[in-house]
Enzyme design. Structure first.
Site, mmCIF file in Angstrom:
data_model
loop_
_atom_site.group_PDB
_atom_site.id
_atom_site.type_symbol
_atom_site.label_atom_id
_atom_site.label_comp_id
_atom_site.label_asym_id
_atom_site.label_seq_id
_atom_site.Cartn_x
_atom_site.Cartn_y
_atom_site.Cartn_z
ATOM 1 C CG HIS A 1 -2.692 -0.771 -7.251
ATOM 2 N ND1 HIS A 1 -3.126 0.022 -6.210
ATOM 3 C CD2 HIS A 1 -2.838 -2.046 -6.801
ATOM 4 C CE1 HIS A 1 -3.518 -0.727 -5.200
ATOM 5 N NE2 HIS A 1 -3.340 -1.993 -5.528
ATOM 6 N NE ARG B 1 -4.216 -1.583 0.099
ATOM 7 C CZ ARG B 1 -4.317 -2.641 -0.690
ATOM 8 N NH1 ARG B 1 -3.331 -2.930 -1.537
ATOM 9 N NH2 ARG B 1 -5.388 -3.417 -0.658
#
Length: 311
Positions: free
Chosen positions: A274, A226
């Site tokens: 991502h 993250r």
């Protein structure tokens, strides 16, 4: 049974419909832009749910994350926390994450990023090699993903492995550290640091200048977990000083990464959007469908999270 599906872009809803239709055509999946009765929704499939939806779902029985992480759901201000929350644990995602991490490790181990910079400078400059047994790799997070990455690295000859987790773990071939008091001992002298932690209050900003100082000079950072794990200014400082030689980053505090962000122009940082481990409906739908069947039968869903632990 009625299902409400929502992501940031509504991307993927048709693939989920196709997979569910193979096993139970009676399941109905609605998107947010479609007409549905909120009181009829039994299950939510969500990624980064927006505020304003959960209060209307008065008969909701399960909130199912569309990924392995659930921080994006917990952040929703009006989330109904009395409804069970489940996450996906998918072998395909573990394979993807292992591939991504291995790529980053090999880039550092074989000095490929360094050779790329030599090529740009038209420089022919062979460098001394690393040896597997001396090349220390640390994995932050020893859950499903961390265990899979460790196994992959071992299979590829990387035997100098350490792992850190909140609680003690036992994984063959990896030296395990547990708890905050052991974090710096874990990081001391690492050549590569891989972050695979869940995002919680305790792990936010864990990739900071103090942790970087424990690594070997010129260490390499891989973060596909993250963006909030990383103090971005600290990474730039560590790159400038040479404490960190380079980084492979898949996640960021703001996504998409703004075009004005300094990471774009930092040649020592490799950016991916991502994609390290994307949810595959073809493989993940089986366990989501099983959870739906369990909800139908008033049984507990699989892979439920502990809200106190935040994972």
């Amino acid at each position: 049974m009625n299902i409400l599906y929502f992501t940031e872009t509504e991307r993927g809803i048709n693939r989920w419909r196709e997979e569910f239709a193979k096993v139970d055509p009676s399941l109905t999946i609605y998107g947010l832009d479609e007409a549905y009765d909120p009181a009829s929704i039994d299950v939510v499939l969500a990624w980064k749910p927006p505020q304003g939806i959960f209060p209307s779902l008065t008969n909701l029985k399960l909130t199912q994350s569309l990924g392995m992480g659930v921080d994006h759901i917990i952040k929703c201000p009006d989330l109904n926390k009395s409804v069970p929350i489940a996450r996906i644990i998918d072998t395909d995602m573990s394979v993807q994450m292992s591939e991504y991490s291995l790529y980053g490790v090999l880039s550092a181990f074989r000095k490929f990023r360094q050779y790329a910079s030599f090529q740009s400078a038209l420089e022919w400059s062979p460098q001394s090699r690393h040896f597997h047994e001396d090349f220390a790799i640390g994995i932050l997070g020893l859950g499903e993903l961390g265990g899979a990455v460790a196994a992959s690295l071992l299979q590829n000859g990387f035997t100098n492995l350490r792992g850190w987790a909140r609680s003690e773990k036992s994984i063959p071939g990896i030296q395990s550290f547990a708890g905050n008091d052991a974090l710096y001992d874990f990081a001391k002298g690492l050549d590569v640091l891989i972050c695979l932690l869940p995002l919680t209050k305790e792990t936010t900003d864990i990739l900071n200048i103090n942790l970087f100082a424990q690594l070997n000079t010129g260490a390499f950072l891989i973060n596909p977990a993250r963006g909030e794990h990383l103090v971005e200014a600290d990474l730039l400082t560590a790159l400038e000083s040479g404490q960190i030689s380079g980084a492979l980053l898949d996640v960021f505090r703001e996504e998409p990464l703004p075009k004005s962000h300094p990471f774009w122009k930092e040649s020592r940082i490799e950016i991916t959007p991502h994609i390290a481990a994307a949810t595959n409906p073809r493989t993940a739908s089986e366990q989501v469908f099983e959870n739906i069947q369990r909800i139908k039968q008033n049984q507990a869903a699989l892979n439920l999270i502990d809200l106190e632990k935040e994972y």
